[in-house]
Design an enzyme around this catalytic site. Structure first.
Site, PDB file in Angstrom:
ATOM      1  N   TRP A   1     -10.307   0.461  -4.963  1.00 56.16           N
ATOM      2  CA  TRP A   1      -9.296   2.015  -4.681  1.00 56.16           C
ATOM      3  C   TRP A   1      -7.828   2.146  -5.881  1.00 56.16           C
ATOM      4  O   TRP A   1      -7.878   3.371  -5.347  1.00 56.16           O
ATOM      5  CB  TRP A   1      -9.637   1.914  -2.885  1.00 56.16           C
ATOM      6  CG  TRP A   1      -9.403   2.912  -2.185  1.00 56.16           C
ATOM      7  CD1 TRP A   1      -7.955   2.736  -2.117  1.00 56.16           C
ATOM      8  CD2 TRP A   1     -10.020   4.086  -2.177  1.00 56.16           C
ATOM      9  NE1 TRP A   1      -7.835   4.811  -1.504  1.00 56.16           N
ATOM     10  CE2 TRP A   1      -9.687   5.027  -2.247  1.00 56.16           C
ATOM     11  CE3 TRP A   1     -11.232   5.275  -3.163  1.00 56.16           C
ATOM     12  CZ2 TRP A   1      -9.426   6.607  -1.652  1.00 56.16           C
ATOM     13  CZ3 TRP A   1     -11.072   6.601  -3.616  1.00 56.16           C
ATOM     14  CH2 TRP A   1     -10.590   7.283  -2.116  1.00 56.16           C
TER      15      TRP A   1
ATOM     16  N   HIS B   1      -7.556  -5.358  -0.175  1.00 54.51           N
ATOM     17  CA  HIS B   1      -6.419  -5.123  -0.039  1.00 54.51           C
ATOM     18  C   HIS B   1      -5.140  -5.702   1.264  1.00 54.51           C
ATOM     19  O   HIS B   1      -5.760  -5.369   2.708  1.00 54.51           O
ATOM     20  CB  HIS B   1      -6.656  -3.704   0.705  1.00 54.51           C
ATOM     21  CG  HIS B   1      -5.687  -2.874   0.429  1.00 54.51           C
ATOM     22  ND1 HIS B   1      -4.965  -2.537  -0.483  1.00 54.51           N
ATOM     23  CD2 HIS B   1      -5.260  -1.727   1.124  1.00 54.51           C
ATOM     24  CE1 HIS B   1      -4.437  -1.129  -0.347  1.00 54.51           C
ATOM     25  NE2 HIS B   1      -4.527  -0.858   0.940  1.00 54.51           N
TER      26      HIS B   1
ATOM     27  N   LYS C   1       4.285   2.091  -2.654  1.00 56.60           N
ATOM     28  CA  LYS C   1       4.472   2.906  -3.458  1.00 56.60           C
ATOM     29  C   LYS C   1       6.016   3.666  -3.110  1.00 56.60           C
ATOM     30  O   LYS C   1       7.041   4.389  -3.358  1.00 56.60           O
ATOM     31  CB  LYS C   1       3.649   4.563  -2.698  1.00 56.60           C
ATOM     32  CG  LYS C   1       2.135   4.051  -3.028  1.00 56.60           C
ATOM     33  CD  LYS C   1       1.497   5.741  -2.570  1.00 56.60           C
ATOM     34  CE  LYS C   1       0.150   5.405  -2.143  1.00 56.60           C
ATOM     35  NZ  LYS C   1      -0.874   4.109  -2.455  1.00 56.60           N
TER      36      LYS C   1
ATOM     37  N   SER D   1       0.774  -1.299   0.218  1.00 55.36           N
ATOM     38  CA  SER D   1      -0.028  -0.028   0.129  1.00 55.36           C
ATOM     39  C   SER D   1       1.149   1.486  -0.212  1.00 55.36           C
ATOM     40  O   SER D   1       1.624   1.225  -0.942  1.00 55.36           O
ATOM     41  CB  SER D   1      -0.355  -0.206   0.999  1.00 55.36           C
ATOM     42  OG  SER D   1      -2.007   0.851   1.111  1.00 55.36           O
TER      43      SER D   1
END
Ligand code: GTR
Length: 423
Positions: free
Chosen positions: A352, A402, A260, A256
């Site tokens: 999302w 997720h 990044k 998540s």
């Protein structure tokens, strides 16, 4: 009375249906600023890669300051070691590290290395969300003293709750990786920078900036993701000095927001031999110009009370609802990993983060791998759930939410077996 309403930007509805995705055009990572097309590795490495790097830096994460001089004062201490981790299968070592010297902040690193290996072990390197003690059930793992988010804190405080020991262990398959011959290192992301808009003050962003102030608000300066990525490199500095670990075969990974950070760390620090993005979504592997799920406006704090303005450089927010003006997209970030192995993973219920957008990020980075003589992803077809694809660039869509689960780890380790074990 209408005026305040007009001034307050309304959040556009989240696109969750494929048929509602507006058309978009992507820039070509293989066309140089002067219009030249990249057809060889030399032009990529010497001309185009530095341009792509600067675009990602200037528009998304900001410039990471050069801390080499400060790092000359780094101090590494072993706080604890046990050769009996996981029933004697691994050695657990816990380091306390002051990467810019004892006058600056410190971080704790937890390391598991398989016992009895014939040669130094390849290593998975990643940050965790709740403190090192949440990643393993083992009673000896230290609890962080720095800020933790509500989920991991003692009620009504920002202090880590020792009772949350093992609370994220299902996301950290240390033992399964040890069984496959891999070491694992983790550190708590809040040790580098607490994850809130004021967090920079007590983290490394303030500590390493020349004047000790928050530099983010000057155009081009780094955000928290940049600071976490910097932290991943500082972990690798320590691992380079551990004889039982082969830091030349290090896989940087993250889930998540930390996915990044892992991508940005892998882009900046070419010592990382393999880069893994787990459900990194917007600001990670997912295309920004493809409007689906989370958008630049939402993530960058364009709408009052929403998002994470402290994660990015200030300029990112200016592309809110103007994604067509972005001079890059996620495939530029991914292409910076080339020719090294890269793995992008999504989860089927994680709309999302835009699973298809994450896959397309990899698809559009693929031409860079080809120019560098690598087979890359080798497909443009979105694979069904549970079927990993790719050669130098891996991708899978796991069934479910997720998260990062054993199935993801199994695929990462299989991929690492092909790319790291053989070295
Ligand atoms: C969400 C954010 C995502 C992702 C996620 C996480 O709230 O919108 O971009 O980073 O947090 O890190 O869990």
């Amino acid at each position: 009375m209408l005026l305040p309403l007009m001034l307050c930007a309304a959040i556009p509805a989240t696109v969750q249906e494929e048929s509602k995705v507006p058309p978009y055009t992507l820039p070509d990572p293989l066309v140089c600023a002067d219009g030249r097309r990249v057809t060889d590795a030399k032009t990529w490495n010497e001309v185009r890669r530095p341009e792509v790097f600067r675009l990602v830096e200037e528009n998304m994460f900001g410039r990471t300051p050069d801390t080499a001089r400060l790092q000359a004062d780094a101090v590494v201490e072993v706080r604890e070691q046990s050769k009996d981790a996981f029933g004697g299968k691994a050695t657990r070592t816990q380091f306390r590290v002051w990467p810019i010297g004892k006058q600056g902040p410190s971080f704790d690193m937890l390391l598991y290395v398989p016992n009895g290996a014939k040669r130094p072990a390849p290593v998975f390197v990643g940050l965790n969300f709740g403190g090192n003690h949440t990643t393993a059930e083992e009673p000896g793992v230290f609890v962080p003293a720095s800020w933790v988010s509500k989920q991991w804190a003692l009620k009504g405080t920002a202090q880590a709750d020792p009772a949350q020991r093992g609370g994220q262990a299902r996301r950290w398959e240390f033992e399964a990786l040890v069984d496959r011959g891999y070491a694992s290192a983790t550190a708590y992301y809040g040790d580098f920078e607490p994850d809130h808009p004021e967090g920079w003050k007590s983290g490394f962003r303030a500590a390493v900036s020349p004047d000790g102030v928050n530099t983010k608000w000057r155009d081009g300066e780094w955000g928290a993701i940049g600071c976490w990525a910097w932290g991943l490199s500082r972990m690798l500095d320590v691992l380079e000095k551990v004889p039982s670990v082969d830091a030349g075969r290090a896989a940087v990974h993250g889930h998540s927001r930390l996915g990044k950070a892992a991508l940005w760390a892998g882009a900046q620090d070419r010592r990382f031999a393999f880069v893994i993005s787990n459900n990194s979504g917007c600001g990670g592997a997912a295309l920004n110009k493809r409007i689906f799920g989370e958008t630049v406006g939402v993530i960058s704090g364009h709408y009052p009370g929403r998002g994470f303005p402290h994660w990015f450089t200030a300029r990112f927010e200016t592309f809110s609802e103007k994604e067509d003006k972005l001079p890059l997209d996620a495939h530029y970030l991914l292409a910076l990993v080339a020719p090294r192995p890269l793995y992008v993973a999504s989860a089927s219920e994680d709309s999302w983060a835009d699973p298809l957008g994450e896959f397309l990020g990899a698809v559009h980075a693929d031409p860079v791998y080809q120019v560098l003589g690598q087979p890359g992803l080798g497909t443009k077809e979105f694979p069904p759930v549970g079927q990993p694809v790719g050669r130098t660039v891996g991708y899978h869509l796991r069934a479910g939410k997720h998260d990062i689960l054993l199935e993801d780890w199994k695929n990462y380790a299989d991929f690492a077996d092909r790319h790291l074990k053989s070295r």
